[in-house]
Design a protein around this motif. Sequence first.
Motif, short mmCIF file in Angstrom:
data_model
loop_
_atom_site.label_atom_id
_atom_site.label_comp_id
_atom_site.label_asym_id
_atom_site.label_seq_id
_atom_site.Cartn_x
_atom_site.Cartn_y
_atom_site.Cartn_z
N SER A 1 -9.09 9.38 1.98
CA SER A 1 -9.92 9.12 0.79
C SER A 1 -9.08 8.47 -0.32
O SER A 1 -9.51 7.50 -0.94
N TYR B 1 -10.18 4.84 2.17
CA TYR B 1 -10.95 4.86 3.43
C TYR B 1 -11.99 5.98 3.40
O TYR B 1 -11.86 6.94 2.64
N ILE B 2 -12.99 5.86 4.25
CA ILE B 2 -13.93 6.96 4.45
C ILE B 2 -13.24 7.95 5.39
O ILE B 2 -12.75 7.54 6.45
N PRO B 3 -13.17 9.25 5.00
CA PRO B 3 -12.36 10.17 5.83
C PRO B 3 -12.92 10.34 7.24
O PRO B 3 -12.44 9.73 8.18
N PHE C 1 -16.54 9.86 9.07
CA PHE C 1 -17.92 9.42 8.84
C PHE C 1 -18.86 10.30 9.65
O PHE C 1 -18.78 10.35 10.87
N GLN D 1 -17.59 12.28 4.60
CA GLN D 1 -17.73 11.44 3.40
C GLN D 1 -18.82 11.99 2.48
O GLN D 1 -19.72 12.70 2.94
N GLN D 2 -18.75 11.62 1.21
CA GLN D 2 -19.79 12.03 0.27
C GLN D 2 -21.12 11.39 0.68
O GLN D 2 -21.15 10.26 1.14
N GLY D 3 -22.20 12.13 0.48
CA GLY D 3 -23.53 11.58 0.79
C GLY D 3 -23.79 11.46 2.28
O GLY D 3 -24.65 10.69 2.70
N LEU E 1 -25.33 13.25 4.27
CA LEU E 1 -26.68 13.63 4.72
C LEU E 1 -27.66 12.46 4.69
O LEU E 1 -28.71 12.52 5.32
N GLY E 2 -27.33 11.41 3.97
CA GLY E 2 -28.22 10.24 3.94
C GLY E 2 -27.73 9.12 4.83
O GLY E 2 -28.31 8.04 4.83
N ALA E 3 -26.67 9.38 5.60
CA ALA E 3 -26.05 8.30 6.38
C ALA E 3 -26.41 8.39 7.86
O ALA E 3 -26.64 9.47 8.40
N HIS E 4 -26.46 7.23 8.49
CA HIS E 4 -26.73 7.16 9.93
C HIS E 4 -25.46 6.73 10.68
O HIS E 4 -24.73 5.85 10.22
N SER F 1 -26.96 20.80 2.95
CA SER F 1 -27.43 20.40 1.61
C SER F 1 -27.37 21.55 0.62
O SER F 1 -27.61 21.35 -0.57
#
Lengths: 304, 427
Positions: free
Chosen positions: B177, B181-183, B185, B242-244, B246-249, B405
């Motif tokens: 981070s 970089y994204i730690p 995913f 990574q942050q967020g 829960l909204g990522a695919h 969440s």
Amino acid sequence: MMTKSARRGLRFGKPALYLFALPATLLFVVFIAYPILWVAGQSLFTRTAEGQMVFAGFANYGAVLSDPAFWIVVRNMVIWGLITIPVQMVIGGLLAYFIERHTYRLRSFFRTMFFLPVVTSVSVISLVWVQIYAPYYGIAQEYLKLFGITMSFSPIGDPATAIYALILVNIWQWTGFSMLMYIAGIANLPSEVLDAARIDGARGFRLAYDVVVPMLAPATKSLLLLGIIGTLQTFPIVHLMTGGGPNRASEVFGTYIFKQSFVLGDTGSGATLSVIVLLVALVLSLVQIVFFGAQLSPAKRKPE
Amino acid sequence: MRTLIRFAAALCAAALVSATAQAQQKEVTVWSWFVQSTMEKSIAAFEKAHPDIKVKYTYYNYSPEYITALKAAAASGSLPDVIGLQPGSLTQQYREQLASVNERAAKEWGADWISKLAEVNRRQMLMGNPKGDENFYIIPQESQVICIWYNRKIFEKLGLPAPKTYADLKAAAKALSDGGYIPMFQGAADGWQNENVFLMLANQFAPGITDKAQAGDAKWTAPELVSAMKAWKALFDDGVFQQGALGAHAYPTGAQLFAQGKVGMMALGSWWMQESKFPPPLSEFVQNMEGFDFFYLPPVVDGNPASPPVGGIDIGYGLTRNGEKNEAAWTFLASLTNGEALQEALNDLNDLPAFAGHEPKGDISDHVKQMSARFNADLVKAENQRFAVPAVAEALDNALAGVASGSLEPEAALAAVQAATDKALGK
């Protein structure tokens, strides 16, 4: 001139005339009536652990209505309809008014640009908006960075905001359709009435609010009807962006029925939900027809 | 004139021969979500070996296209000869429309054919069958092992070792981070990726406990699973994901970022190797998989072992009742799962073979060969990745999202999974 008896003969006396209605009737029976009856029939059956379908009466209805997930979906649908329909109408109406009244050479350009999302693939829209919402590597974040703002969460990943984030995407996509409906309405406004209003001193907001808006009522009522039906049919945006999650926070009827029927293989429950949605749509449509009645259909308007 | 008559006669004869040849050629219809370009190579290899059989393949996206097409075709009795399947719930949904393949397989590959499959694959093939039903309705084509892939070039650049403890993992995530970089995913909007990570965690605390829980032989509210659920939440809170998230695919977003070298780690499976066989341009990391290697999730609490390999069948195929009447359908299915058609899929590094005795051939680097061999060795001891009842998987997906969440406590979330399991098992 045709006599009364001749007209009656044309209406009832020649069975061959009914043949003209046959294609439409057949299409209706095969593609609408039969599937509805089939789904209604399936809603009365349930699958046993051994995979057999057995008659269950109205047990599926009891199970669906007592499932908390169903009421989460109902809440989401109400929120969806209450926000998307009026907001799309207001923004679409304002866009139409300003494009039609205040743009000249660029009118076609603005019409096309605002209508573009309506004809864009939902898959593309979903992919782009998922990227927009992505925190700290997303598109929105790139711009927010310029103002020193860091997105620390994804609006579609938080149960508290997921449904609103999807509603925003829906509004972005469908406002162009409302705009187009109002543009058609504005184009059909009788110029004499507008001229008379201007002579009487109506200008700007007063002209829009007291003259144009009431005269656009047919378009508004059509949008209301289509908006309610569209709300009940919502599926692709939710399916592609959140799948109804997190933990059902953005579940809508479309995704819920899809999961029950195709993912969980619970055809009885899926069919039950479909029948409930059908009844809700029927009741809401009837209510609108009763209240707005003949004005929804140009054919039913009184001759002037 | 005579020349013209001769020419016409020759044309008629040619048309007749062609029509006869077409009439003699048998057709096999196949539906699946399997990568179209790879399937075309498999079909070409099969048709070369069996010139009298023509395979007609229809590709669908898995969801919603494939599962809805199957449902509609099953209802109307128009399923193709061979359909792509996952073990457990998808196979069970169509069991009535599928033929048992036990006898055909024994005749094709010998009575001991089943011993050529990893133990986890064998269990998954029977998953969800009614008690006493020992028929196989699915033949696996490819297997998979789930692991944590990492970008070894980025790790090298930042001076990071492959994590062996949870402290290492957190330190690596922080260093990644800090380095921009994204730690790790996590496509936490996808239930399947969450299930995979949770299965890794749960099997650290008690190997095989999730299998027991879904079968009703253990409770989802058992202390080990509650601990696993708390560890799951910690992966979000400790900044490993990574942050967020829960909204990522995972696909396409996560996979693209990972391939481009913007992500340090990602929980994926052995199928990740196929990235190196995609059409160019490929990133320096994906080229021959030079940038990637894998490890298993380190112990999340002291005293735990690292996560065992989790996996099983990636994709399998079933012979439908319609296909049962078409001998050519079984011939193709046998080739696709354990013959020349399979070899083409392996050469594309699509995933690991389900049947022992195969390996990828062609232009494949030593690094990829080594990783493939490691995966194959790990598959033998892999824990089951699949769920027999989709309602249980869905309840677990909701529980994992709810806990991540912060809207559900681990105990309450697992109680909901237990309730779904009880309902599914008729308890």
